[in-house]
Design a protein around this motif. Structure first.
Motif, PDB file in Angstrom:
ATOM      1  N   GLN A   1       0.829  -1.205   0.000  1.00  0.00           N
ATOM      2  CA  GLN A   1       0.000   0.000   0.000  1.00  0.00           C
ATOM      3  C   GLN A   1       0.867   1.260   0.000  1.00  0.00           C
ATOM      4  OE1 GLN A   1      -2.632   0.355   3.399  1.00  0.00           O
ATOM      5  NE2 GLN A   1      -4.163   1.416   2.196  1.00  0.00           N
ATOM      6  N   ARG A   2       1.933   1.254   0.801  1.00  0.00           N
ATOM      7  CA  ARG A   2       2.818   2.426   0.874  1.00  0.00           C
ATOM      8  C   ARG A   2       3.540   2.657  -0.444  1.00  0.00           C
ATOM      9  NH1 ARG A   2       5.628   2.128   6.917  1.00  0.00           N
ATOM     10  NH2 ARG A   2       3.724   2.551   8.082  1.00  0.00           N
TER      11      ARG A   2
ATOM     12  N   GLU B   1       1.084   4.027  -3.035  1.00  0.00           N
ATOM     13  CA  GLU B   1       0.760   5.439  -2.811  1.00  0.00           C
ATOM     14  C   GLU B   1       1.909   6.334  -3.260  1.00  0.00           C
ATOM     15  OE1 GLU B   1      -0.093   5.482   1.325  1.00  0.00           O
ATOM     16  OE2 GLU B   1      -2.153   4.733   1.101  1.00  0.00           O
ATOM     17  N   ARG B   2       3.155   5.904  -2.993  1.00  0.00           N
ATOM     18  CA  ARG B   2       4.313   6.675  -3.426  1.00  0.00           C
ATOM     19  C   ARG B   2       4.390   6.722  -4.958  1.00  0.00           C
ATOM     20  NH1 ARG B   2      10.258   4.825  -1.688  1.00  0.00           N
ATOM     21  NH2 ARG B   2       9.769   3.211  -3.204  1.00  0.00           N
TER      22      ARG B   2
ATOM     23  N   ALA C   1       1.840   9.098  -6.275  1.00  0.00           N
ATOM     24  CA  ALA C   1       2.246  10.486  -6.056  1.00  0.00           C
ATOM     25  C   ALA C   1       3.291  10.930  -7.075  1.00  0.00           C
ATOM     26  CB  ALA C   1       2.791  10.644  -4.635  1.00  0.00           C
TER      27      ALA C   1
END
Length: 324
Positions: free
Chosen positions: A314-315, A318-319, A322
């Motif tokens: 998930q991290r 998301e990165r 972005a």
């Protein structure tokens, strides 16, 4: 991608609890005839694996040799090395059967489905994940029993590897090959019924978990241990997982791999398969009354790798979003 305590994980708890409450049917001599049932179950699991294994997909990620080297070295060299160090460090205070279980965990191949799914979720290199997860499964058929023969031999135990190899060929490799050979005929049917096939596969594994623990309970293995054995298993599993996560990330940077390849390396290089590990354990340790205890580390490691992997995926996703 968040971790879900799905029906399979709940089923593992139910299977273990049932083994403690009512072990007789699944123990040797029980009316389920586990000696035959287990081997039929193992053959079914690997036939379904062969049916779902697309070797044609390997070509897409085949040329990225640095990341392949990192993942396979992590799975079959770094992990067993850590397992051996754990054995040395825990001698005298950890039970020999649990030590064996930890080394078995370290000798297992990587997963296929969760490694690829987490790589997809994290926006990693999916062809690399498919290639290495599949390759790891095939290598593990050979390397896992030989690693176990080595560790048992070095501890002074008598372990004749050739009967195990024959059993692996008969009940594991042959069904896997048959599944592959029937893919041209059944691949379409398997694709349409993928969810049902997965249910059959998981139920078969849960049956093997039940029979593993039933024998252990009936032989009185657990009466020698208290709750401390569970704490030791959790701590050892967390420690192994954390070390491998750090090492794969550091080595990925050291090799100069792009972020997509490093993501695939972390997920494929840190995973261990419960789906193949349980049936393979029946063939390697089938006569050992402590089989349930030997399987404890992989049963704890399995939900741990999914939970932490879900958070990491998930991290990274998301990165990536972005940056896009």
């Amino acid at each position: 991608m968040k971790f879900k305590f799905d029906w399979f994980l709940k089923g593992m708890l139910v299977a273990v609890a049932l083994a403690f409450i009512w072990p007789s049917p699944g123990a040797k001599g029980g009316f389920l005839h586990p000696e035959l049932l287990n081997k039929i179950g193992i053959a079914l699991v690997f036939f379904l694996n062969g049916l779902g294994l697309s070797l044609a997909s390997l070509k897409d990620g085949a040329l990225r040799w640095k990341v392949h080297l990192l993942i396979q070295a992590s799975t079959f060299l770094i992990f067993p090395g850590l397992g051996w160090l754990l054995l040395m460090a825990s001698t005298g205070w950890m039970s020999a059967d649990l030590q064996l279980g930890f080394f078995y965990l370290c000798a297992l191949p990587s997963t296929v489905s969760s490694s690829v799914a987490l790589t997809v979720a994290a926006r990693g290199n999916v062809p690399v994940a498919v290639f290495n997860a599949t390759l790891s499964s095939l290598i593990g058929v050979v390397l896992t029993p030989f690693w176990m023969a080595w560790i048992l031999g070095s501890s002074g135990a008598v372990f004749d590897v050739w009967p195990v190899i024959v059993d692996l060929l008969l009940w594991l490799v042959l069904p896997l090959v048959l599944g592959q050979l029937l893919r041209p005929v059944l691949a379409g049917w398997a694709g349409r019924h993928k969810s049902r096939i997965q249910v059959v596969d998981r139920l078969t594994i849960l049956t093997l978990v039940y029979t593993s623990f039933a024998d252990t309970v009936k032989e009185g293995v657990w009466s020698s241990y208290g709750p401390l054995i569970l704490l030791e298993t959790v701590v050892g599993s967390v420690l192994l997982f954390a070390i491998v996560l750090v090492l794969t990330r550091l080595l990925g940077r050291l090799f100069g791999l792009p972020i997509e390849d490093r993501i695939a390396a972390v997920f494929c290089g840190s995973k261990k398969t419960l789906a193949s590990g349980v049936p393979m354990a029946h063939l390697i340790f089938g006569a050992n009354p402590a089989l349930g205890l030997i399987l404890m580390p992989i049963m704890i490691y399995h939900p741990l790798q999914l939970a932490v992997g879900g958070v990491l995926a998930q991290r990274w996703a998301e990165r990536g979003a972005a940056e896009s």
